[in-house]
Write a protein that holds these residues in place. Structure first.
Motif, PDB file in Angstrom:
ATOM      1  N   VAL A   1       0.847  -1.179   0.000  1.00  0.00           N
ATOM      2  CA  VAL A   1       0.000   0.000   0.000  1.00  0.00           C
ATOM      3  C   VAL A   1       0.887   1.234   0.000  1.00  0.00           C
ATOM      4  O   VAL A   1       2.086   1.155   0.208  1.00  0.00           O
ATOM      5  N   GLU A   2       0.288   2.389  -0.226  1.00  0.00           N
ATOM      6  CA  GLU A   2       1.058   3.625  -0.252  1.00  0.00           C
ATOM      7  C   GLU A   2       1.678   3.898   1.108  1.00  0.00           C
ATOM      8  O   GLU A   2       1.180   3.478   2.137  1.00  0.00           O
ATOM      9  N   ALA A   3       2.773   4.643   1.106  1.00  0.00           N
ATOM     10  CA  ALA A   3       3.512   4.931   2.338  1.00  0.00           C
ATOM     11  C   ALA A   3       2.638   5.583   3.393  1.00  0.00           C
ATOM     12  O   ALA A   3       2.800   5.336   4.581  1.00  0.00           O
ATOM     13  N   GLU A   4       1.687   6.422   2.978  1.00  0.00           N
ATOM     14  CA  GLU A   4       0.849   7.115   3.942  1.00  0.00           C
ATOM     15  C   GLU A   4      -0.032   6.147   4.724  1.00  0.00           C
ATOM     16  O   GLU A   4      -0.441   6.435   5.836  1.00  0.00           O
ATOM     17  N   THR A   5      -0.350   4.999   4.154  1.00  0.00           N
ATOM     18  CA  THR A   5      -1.220   4.051   4.825  1.00  0.00           C
ATOM     19  C   THR A   5      -0.464   2.842   5.365  1.00  0.00           C
ATOM     20  O   THR A   5      -1.074   1.952   5.935  1.00  0.00           O
ATOM     21  N   ALA A   6       0.849   2.821   5.191  1.00  0.00           N
ATOM     22  CA  ALA A   6       1.640   1.712   5.715  1.00  0.00           C
ATOM     23  C   ALA A   6       1.592   1.753   7.242  1.00  0.00           C
ATOM     24  O   ALA A   6       1.540   2.812   7.857  1.00  0.00           O
ATOM     25  N   MET A   7       1.589   0.568   7.840  1.00  0.00           N
ATOM     26  CA  MET A   7       1.551   0.475   9.290  1.00  0.00           C
ATOM     27  C   MET A   7       2.888   0.909   9.869  1.00  0.00           C
ATOM     28  O   MET A   7       3.932   0.692   9.258  1.00  0.00           O
ATOM     29  N   PRO A   8       2.870   1.516  11.075  1.00  0.00           N
ATOM     30  CA  PRO A   8       4.144   1.846  11.717  1.00  0.00           C
ATOM     31  C   PRO A   8       4.906   0.565  12.037  1.00  0.00           C
ATOM     32  O   PRO A   8       4.307  -0.490  12.271  1.00  0.00           O
ATOM     33  N   LEU A   9       6.215   0.660  12.051  1.00  0.00           N
ATOM     34  CA  LEU A   9       7.040  -0.509  12.330  1.00  0.00           C
ATOM     35  C   LEU A   9       7.094  -0.772  13.827  1.00  0.00           C
ATOM     36  O   LEU A   9       7.250   0.157  14.621  1.00  0.00           O
ATOM     37  N   ASN A  10       6.983  -2.048  14.193  1.00  0.00           N
ATOM     38  CA  ASN A  10       7.167  -2.401  15.598  1.00  0.00           C
ATOM     39  C   ASN A  10       8.666  -2.520  15.868  1.00  0.00           C
ATOM     40  O   ASN A  10       9.496  -2.388  14.972  1.00  0.00           O
ATOM     41  N   ALA A  11       9.024  -2.780  17.110  1.00  0.00           N
ATOM     42  CA  ALA A  11      10.441  -2.815  17.494  1.00  0.00           C
ATOM     43  C   ALA A  11      11.215  -3.886  16.738  1.00  0.00           C
ATOM     44  O   ALA A  11      12.352  -3.652  16.305  1.00  0.00           O
ATOM     45  N   ALA A  12      10.635  -5.055  16.553  1.00  0.00           N
ATOM     46  CA  ALA A  12      11.327  -6.136  15.844  1.00  0.00           C
ATOM     47  C   ALA A  12      11.549  -5.766  14.378  1.00  0.00           C
ATOM     48  O   ALA A  12      12.628  -6.026  13.822  1.00  0.00           O
ATOM     49  N   GLN A  13      10.549  -5.156  13.754  1.00  0.00           N
ATOM     50  CA  GLN A  13      10.675  -4.762  12.362  1.00  0.00           C
ATOM     51  C   GLN A  13      11.718  -3.662  12.202  1.00  0.00           C
ATOM     52  O   GLN A  13      12.543  -3.699  11.288  1.00  0.00           O
ATOM     53  N   GLN A  14      11.697  -2.681  13.111  1.00  0.00           N
ATOM     54  CA  GLN A  14      12.678  -1.601  13.063  1.00  0.00           C
ATOM     55  C   GLN A  14      14.085  -2.154  13.281  1.00  0.00           C
ATOM     56  O   GLN A  14      15.039  -1.743  12.625  1.00  0.00           O
ATOM     57  N   GLY A  15      14.206  -3.112  14.189  1.00  0.00           N
ATOM     58  CA  GLY A  15      15.505  -3.731  14.443  1.00  0.00           C
ATOM     59  C   GLY A  15      16.028  -4.474  13.228  1.00  0.00           C
ATOM     60  O   GLY A  15      17.214  -4.393  12.907  1.00  0.00           O
ATOM     61  N   ALA A  16      15.152  -5.201  12.558  1.00  0.00           N
ATOM     62  CA  ALA A  16      15.563  -5.933  11.354  1.00  0.00           C
ATOM     63  C   ALA A  16      16.022  -4.970  10.262  1.00  0.00           C
ATOM     64  O   ALA A  16      17.018  -5.224   9.572  1.00  0.00           O
ATOM     65  N   LEU A  17      15.331  -3.861  10.134  1.00  0.00           N
ATOM     66  CA  LEU A  17      15.711  -2.861   9.140  1.00  0.00           C
ATOM     67  C   LEU A  17      17.060  -2.236   9.493  1.00  0.00           C
ATOM     68  O   LEU A  17      17.941  -2.100   8.642  1.00  0.00           O
TER      69      LEU A  17
END
Length: 124
Positions: free
Chosen positions: A23-39
């Motif tokens: 989906v478009e960036a404006e509607t993308a879900m915020p990243l949780n801690a695990a997702q942010q860590g992986a990035l």
């Protein structure tokens, strides 16, 4: 921009099987801690892999990250696109921001130990 990051961004632009329609960036879900860590770890792996390629003695103290780091990013990126609804372009932009942040705050050495644990836990 570093060569490995460009390679990773190129990989992001390739089709990924079994991911949800982004989906478009404006509607993308915020990243949780695990997702942010992986990035963040994906960005760190790209930085270290590039330094290893250049023969940097400090980077060579880490295990080789060219292949494993790239595979970690590909898998993590596919999950981010699926779970958070990111587009490939949004994912690439997030990765570039993480690389810039790591460089700016000089945190590479501090984040590598937990990132290597995450890499080992991923089974890669």
């Amino acid at each position: 921009m570093i060569a490995n990051l460009l390679t990773l961004v190129f990989l992001v632009s390739q089709p990924v099987a079994d991911t949800a329609e982004p989906v478009e960036a404006e509607t993308a879900m915020p990243l949780n801690a695990a997702q942010q860590g992986a990035l963040r770890c994906s960005a760190a792996f790209a930085l270290v892999a590039e330094k290893q390629k250049q023969g940097d003695p400090a980077a060579l103290e880490y295990p080789p990250l060219g292949e494993r780091g790239r595979e970690f990013f590909v898998r993590s990126g596919a999950q981010l696109m699926d779970q958070a609804g990111m587009t490939r372009e949004t994912l690439a932009a997030h990765l570039r921001r993480e690389v810039d942040a790591i460089r700016a705050d000089g945190s590479l050495e501090q984040i590598m130990p937990p990132c290597l644990l995450l890499l080992d836990a991923s089974g890669l």
